[in-house]
Design a protein around this motif. Sequence first.
Motif, PDB file in Angstrom:
ATOM      1  N   ILE A   1      17.669 -58.623  45.108  1.00  0.00           N
ATOM      2  CA  ILE A   1      16.220 -58.447  44.945  1.00  0.00           C
ATOM      3  C   ILE A   1      15.868 -58.217  43.478  1.00  0.00           C
ATOM      4  CG2 ILE A   1      14.261 -56.942  45.491  1.00  0.00           C
ATOM      5  CD1 ILE A   1      15.613 -56.434  48.221  1.00  0.00           C
ATOM      6  N   VAL A   2      16.604 -57.310  42.825  1.00  0.00           N
ATOM      7  CA  VAL A   2      16.325 -56.992  41.422  1.00  0.00           C
ATOM      8  C   VAL A   2      16.630 -58.195  40.530  1.00  0.00           C
ATOM      9  CG1 VAL A   2      16.933 -55.487  39.488  1.00  0.00           C
ATOM     10  CG2 VAL A   2      16.737 -54.544  41.792  1.00  0.00           C
ATOM     11  N   SER A   3      17.648 -58.957  40.881  1.00  0.00           N
ATOM     12  CA  SER A   3      17.978 -60.146  40.094  1.00  0.00           C
ATOM     13  C   SER A   3      16.847 -61.153  40.112  1.00  0.00           C
ATOM     14  CB  SER A   3      19.270 -60.780  40.623  1.00  0.00           C
ATOM     15  OG  SER A   3      19.628 -61.920  39.866  1.00  0.00           O
ATOM     16  N   PHE A   4      16.214 -61.333  41.268  1.00  0.00           N
ATOM     17  CA  PHE A   4      15.082 -62.260  41.356  1.00  0.00           C
ATOM     18  C   PHE A   4      13.874 -61.747  40.579  1.00  0.00           C
ATOM     19  CE2 PHE A   4      17.152 -64.429  44.970  1.00  0.00           C
ATOM     20  CZ  PHE A   4      16.814 -65.744  44.665  1.00  0.00           C
ATOM     21  N   ILE A   5      13.750 -60.437  40.450  1.00  0.00           N
ATOM     22  CA  ILE A   5      12.610 -59.858  39.744  1.00  0.00           C
ATOM     23  C   ILE A   5      12.807 -59.902  38.229  1.00  0.00           C
ATOM     24  CG2 ILE A   5      11.298 -57.723  39.346  1.00  0.00           C
ATOM     25  CD1 ILE A   5      11.879 -56.962  42.244  1.00  0.00           C
ATOM     26  N   TRP A   6      13.992 -59.543  37.749  1.00  0.00           N
ATOM     27  CA  TRP A   6      14.229 -59.372  36.320  1.00  0.00           C
ATOM     28  C   TRP A   6      15.040 -60.491  35.679  1.00  0.00           C
ATOM     29  CZ3 TRP A   6      15.679 -53.441  36.060  1.00  0.00           C
ATOM     30  CH2 TRP A   6      14.515 -52.685  36.251  1.00  0.00           C
ATOM     31  N   GLU A   7      15.739 -61.273  36.477  1.00  0.00           N
ATOM     32  CA  GLU A   7      16.621 -62.288  35.927  1.00  0.00           C
ATOM     33  C   GLU A   7      16.337 -63.649  36.563  1.00  0.00           C
ATOM     34  OE1 GLU A   7      20.440 -59.207  35.348  1.00  0.00           O
ATOM     35  OE2 GLU A   7      20.400 -60.643  36.996  1.00  0.00           O
ATOM     36  N   VAL A   8      17.170 -64.611  36.208  1.00  0.00           N
ATOM     37  CA  VAL A   8      17.131 -65.929  36.857  1.00  0.00           C
ATOM     38  C   VAL A   8      18.481 -66.104  37.542  1.00  0.00           C
ATOM     39  CG1 VAL A   8      16.857 -68.404  36.545  1.00  0.00           C
ATOM     40  CG2 VAL A   8      15.604 -66.827  35.065  1.00  0.00           C
ATOM     41  N   PRO A   9      18.589 -65.699  38.809  1.00  0.00           N
ATOM     42  CA  PRO A   9      19.890 -65.737  39.488  1.00  0.00           C
ATOM     43  C   PRO A   9      20.452 -67.148  39.603  1.00  0.00           C
ATOM     44  CG  PRO A   9      18.131 -65.336  41.065  1.00  0.00           C
ATOM     45  CD  PRO A   9      17.516 -65.231  39.701  1.00  0.00           C
ATOM     46  N   HIS A  10      21.754 -67.265  39.444  1.00  0.00           N
ATOM     47  CA  HIS A  10      22.409 -68.570  39.554  1.00  0.00           C
ATOM     48  C   HIS A  10      23.852 -68.360  39.950  1.00  0.00           C
ATOM     49  CE1 HIS A  10      24.609 -67.969  35.752  1.00  0.00           C
ATOM     50  NE2 HIS A  10      23.516 -67.363  35.338  1.00  0.00           N
ATOM     51  N   LEU A  11      24.486 -69.407  40.422  1.00  0.00           N
ATOM     52  CA  LEU A  11      25.897 -69.354  40.795  1.00  0.00           C
ATOM     53  C   LEU A  11      26.766 -69.498  39.556  1.00  0.00           C
ATOM     54  CD1 LEU A  11      25.850 -71.619  43.985  1.00  0.00           C
ATOM     55  CD2 LEU A  11      25.868 -69.118  43.892  1.00  0.00           C
ATOM     56  N   PRO A  12      27.995 -69.002  39.591  1.00  0.00           N
ATOM     57  CA  PRO A  12      28.903 -69.155  38.448  1.00  0.00           C
ATOM     58  C   PRO A  12      29.094 -70.625  38.094  1.00  0.00           C
ATOM     59  CG  PRO A  12      29.773 -67.564  40.013  1.00  0.00           C
ATOM     60  CD  PRO A  12      28.591 -68.195  40.670  1.00  0.00           C
ATOM     61  N   ALA A  13      29.200 -70.880  36.794  1.00  0.00           N
ATOM     62  CA  ALA A  13      29.287 -72.263  36.333  1.00  0.00           C
ATOM     63  C   ALA A  13      30.715 -72.759  36.173  1.00  0.00           C
ATOM     64  CB  ALA A  13      28.540 -72.405  35.002  1.00  0.00           C
TER      65      ALA A  13
END
Length: 218
Positions: free
Chosen positions: A191-203
């Motif tokens: 939840i916090v990642s969607f609010i403060w960051e741009v969540p993504h899968l490892p590259a």
Amino acid sequence: MTKRRAEILLTCVIAVRATSLIFTKYCLREMGTFNLLFMRFLTAFVLLAIVFCRRLLHIKRSTLWRGMVLGVLFFAIMSCEVTAAHTTAAATISALVNTAIIMVPLMNAVLLRQRPAAVALISAAGAVCGVLLLNWTGQGLRFGSGELLSMLEAVLYACGIILTDRFSHHEKDTLALGIVQVGTLGTLALIVSFIWEVPHLPATPHTWLMILALAHGL
């Protein structure tokens, strides 16, 4: 479980947590704090839920509630740790956080309104001296944001150990309690990642391996 086995298990836990900081710093090269946390703990939760699905199907409401409370507390603990890892050496974080072991008997003594044991006071004094030496730069003490977060984490971690002990005495299925805790932590991080960051899968495959190692060791 005997006292000696419990002490050996605690030593193993400390070693695993200290090692996990190295993997954490590696993953932070391409992932944000909460992005990493939700990947780590939701991965662990999914694996645990698959293996122990029967226990979760019959979980009690009290177990669910206690697990969620622990999940919130350990979310704060891990947030401090991973945020500190951006600017502070893993060895420093590990040394500061592990002072929680000294805080536990002191906090228990306060809660029980008992006089702390002499060995606990001596250990606490030694830990304080160690922290001061660790942050001595030759020109004075240096406490940056990472060190302060690590000290806050140590306090919260000590509280988490005591609360876990209290809850486990009222639970028959402590495994289910731990699984709910991990799931709550991962969900909050998502939840916090969607609010403060741009969540993504490892590259990269290496980062995936690190996350799997972190999820396995928790």
